[in-house]
Design a protein around this motif. Sequence first.
Motif, PDB file in Angstrom:
ATOM      1  N   ALA A 143     126.833 -68.765  31.907  1.00 50.29           N
ATOM      2  CA  ALA A 143     125.738 -69.236  31.056  1.00 50.29           C
ATOM      3  C   ALA A 143     124.389 -68.816  31.628  1.00 50.29           C
ATOM      4  CB  ALA A 143     125.803 -70.757  30.904  1.00 50.29           C
ATOM      5  N   ARG A 144     124.234 -68.927  32.944  1.00 52.02           N
ATOM      6  CA  ARG A 144     122.979 -68.510  33.570  1.00 52.02           C
ATOM      7  C   ARG A 144     122.761 -67.017  33.403  1.00 52.02           C
ATOM      8  NH1 ARG A 144     124.185 -72.255  38.930  1.00 52.02           N
ATOM      9  NH2 ARG A 144     123.821 -74.249  37.881  1.00 52.02           N
ATOM     10  N   TRP A 145     123.843 -66.269  33.557  1.00 50.61           N
ATOM     11  CA  TRP A 145     123.752 -64.822  33.361  1.00 50.61           C
ATOM     12  C   TRP A 145     123.383 -64.500  31.917  1.00 50.61           C
ATOM     13  CZ3 TRP A 145     122.892 -60.380  35.359  1.00 50.61           C
ATOM     14  CH2 TRP A 145     123.290 -59.214  34.718  1.00 50.61           C
ATOM     15  N   ALA A 146     123.985 -65.220  30.974  1.00 45.38           N
ATOM     16  CA  ALA A 146     123.674 -64.991  29.561  1.00 45.38           C
ATOM     17  C   ALA A 146     122.205 -65.276  29.275  1.00 45.38           C
ATOM     18  CB  ALA A 146     124.567 -65.856  28.671  1.00 45.38           C
TER      19      ALA A 146
ATOM     20  N   ASP B  54     123.909 -67.199  44.747  1.00 48.77           N
ATOM     21  CA  ASP B  54     123.764 -65.767  44.507  1.00 48.77           C
ATOM     22  C   ASP B  54     123.678 -65.460  43.014  1.00 48.77           C
ATOM     23  OD1 ASP B  54     123.879 -65.364  47.224  1.00 48.77           O
ATOM     24  OD2 ASP B  54     125.969 -64.686  47.241  1.00 48.77           O
ATOM     25  N   ALA B  55     124.463 -66.185  42.220  1.00 46.08           N
ATOM     26  CA  ALA B  55     124.426 -65.976  40.773  1.00 46.08           C
ATOM     27  C   ALA B  55     123.053 -66.328  40.206  1.00 46.08           C
ATOM     28  CB  ALA B  55     125.507 -66.809  40.092  1.00 46.08           C
ATOM     29  N   MET B  56     122.462 -67.414  40.714  1.00 47.20           N
ATOM     30  CA  MET B  56     121.140 -67.801  40.249  1.00 47.20           C
ATOM     31  C   MET B  56     120.086 -66.779  40.684  1.00 47.20           C
ATOM     32  SD  MET B  56     119.384 -69.922  38.525  1.00 47.20           S
ATOM     33  CE  MET B  56     120.378 -71.397  38.374  1.00 47.20           C
ATOM     34  N   THR B  57     120.210 -66.274  41.891  1.00 48.17           N
ATOM     35  CA  THR B  57     119.282 -65.244  42.372  1.00 48.17           C
ATOM     36  C   THR B  57     119.338 -64.027  41.468  1.00 48.17           C
ATOM     37  OG1 THR B  57     119.515 -65.977  44.660  1.00 48.17           O
ATOM     38  CG2 THR B  57     118.711 -63.741  44.315  1.00 48.17           C
ATOM     39  N   THR B  58     120.540 -63.601  41.142  1.00 46.27           N
ATOM     40  CA  THR B  58     120.707 -62.440  40.269  1.00 46.27           C
ATOM     41  C   THR B  58     120.145 -62.704  38.883  1.00 46.27           C
ATOM     42  OG1 THR B  58     122.696 -61.786  41.475  1.00 46.27           O
ATOM     43  CG2 THR B  58     122.389 -60.843  39.285  1.00 46.27           C
ATOM     44  N   ALA B  59     120.436 -63.881  38.343  1.00 42.63           N
ATOM     45  CA  ALA B  59     119.975 -64.208  36.998  1.00 42.63           C
ATOM     46  C   ALA B  59     118.452 -64.226  36.926  1.00 42.63           C
ATOM     47  CB  ALA B  59     120.535 -65.560  36.561  1.00 42.63           C
ATOM     48  N   LEU B  60     117.809 -64.910  37.866  1.00 39.75           N
ATOM     49  CA  LEU B  60     116.344 -65.000  37.835  1.00 39.75           C
ATOM     50  C   LEU B  60     115.681 -63.654  38.097  1.00 39.75           C
ATOM     51  CD1 LEU B  60     115.306 -68.374  39.503  1.00 39.75           C
ATOM     52  CD2 LEU B  60     114.496 -67.467  37.317  1.00 39.75           C
ATOM     53  N   SER B  61     116.265 -62.875  38.984  1.00 39.36           N
ATOM     54  CA  SER B  61     115.636 -61.601  39.326  1.00 39.36           C
ATOM     55  C   SER B  61     115.623 -60.638  38.151  1.00 39.36           C
ATOM     56  CB  SER B  61     116.346 -60.963  40.516  1.00 39.36           C
ATOM     57  OG  SER B  61     117.661 -60.563  40.177  1.00 39.36           O
ATOM     58  N   GLN B  62     116.502 -60.867  37.164  1.00 41.21           N
ATOM     59  CA  GLN B  62     116.514 -60.004  35.986  1.00 41.21           C
ATOM     60  C   GLN B  62     115.196 -60.065  35.214  1.00 41.21           C
ATOM     61  OE1 GLN B  62     119.282 -57.973  35.343  1.00 41.21           O
ATOM     62  NE2 GLN B  62     119.843 -58.797  37.335  1.00 41.21           N
ATOM     63  N   PHE B  63     114.478 -61.174  35.343  1.00 40.41           N
ATOM     64  CA  PHE B  63     113.218 -61.319  34.616  1.00 40.41           C
ATOM     65  C   PHE B  63     112.074 -60.564  35.283  1.00 40.41           C
ATOM     66  CE2 PHE B  63     115.638 -64.969  33.162  1.00 40.41           C
ATOM     67  CZ  PHE B  63     115.358 -64.982  31.807  1.00 40.41           C
TER      68      PHE B  63
END
Length: 256
Positions: free
Chosen positions: A123-126, A152-161
């Motif tokens: 969901a965070r990735w989406a 790590d998943a949250m880091t990746t998700a936020l860094s996409q912005f």
Amino acid sequence: MNEPRKSFADDPPAALAALVHPDKDMRQHAAVALGQRADPHLAPRIAELLWQEPDFFVRETLTWVLTRTPEAAADAASSVLSVGDVNTRLQALHLLSKLSDPNTVRVVAGFIDDVDTRVADKARWALARIADPSVIPILVDRLGDTDQTARDAMTTALSQFGAPAVPTIGTALRTAEDPSVRAHAADVLCFIGAPGAHEAAPALADALHDDHPDVRLAATLALRELTDYPAAREALREVSLSSDDPRVRTVARLSL
């Protein structure tokens, strides 16, 4: 002897029926034909079969088929999220990440704290793939997870912005009471790096003097990614000479 392939180009009912054929190649053949047709009226049934499809490659093709009718696909995926099992929720969120429809932010955000960590991560990735800036505070509010995989998943998700997320992350770095949140904020800024995170250099420079050693180290590593900017270099030069933290001194010196 292999069963001859039928042409499904002008026979949608036959193509839909073939999506439950025991031969995955036949299902794939039918899915491609349905994708070329891109009929939104067929989306509910295609989605229903997607949730049940056992083969990875056929699932990916069916996902592509549904992206060809985005509005109908978003409705189908959103409606199943609250009633499907874990695998169905994962597949529906995967589809929604491909659709990247800002109108689905609210329904996707409802699963970022799901009890199943795989669903929460998806969901965070989406949300990151949807790339609607309104979700940045929602994600930043969940910085500091102690589970490394979730972190790590949250880091990746936020860094996409990238740059649009930097002001909110910088605020968390400056104001969060929990040092794990501050350290995680610095980690995300490090991951964003140059040029996106350069506006956070002052907040990172202040964090070099944080009370918690993990925050100091994370800020040093983040500034190391920003050494093209004078403010970052000056902050690193200062702590390379004066910091009482040997890890910070070492990383700062290596950075310069």
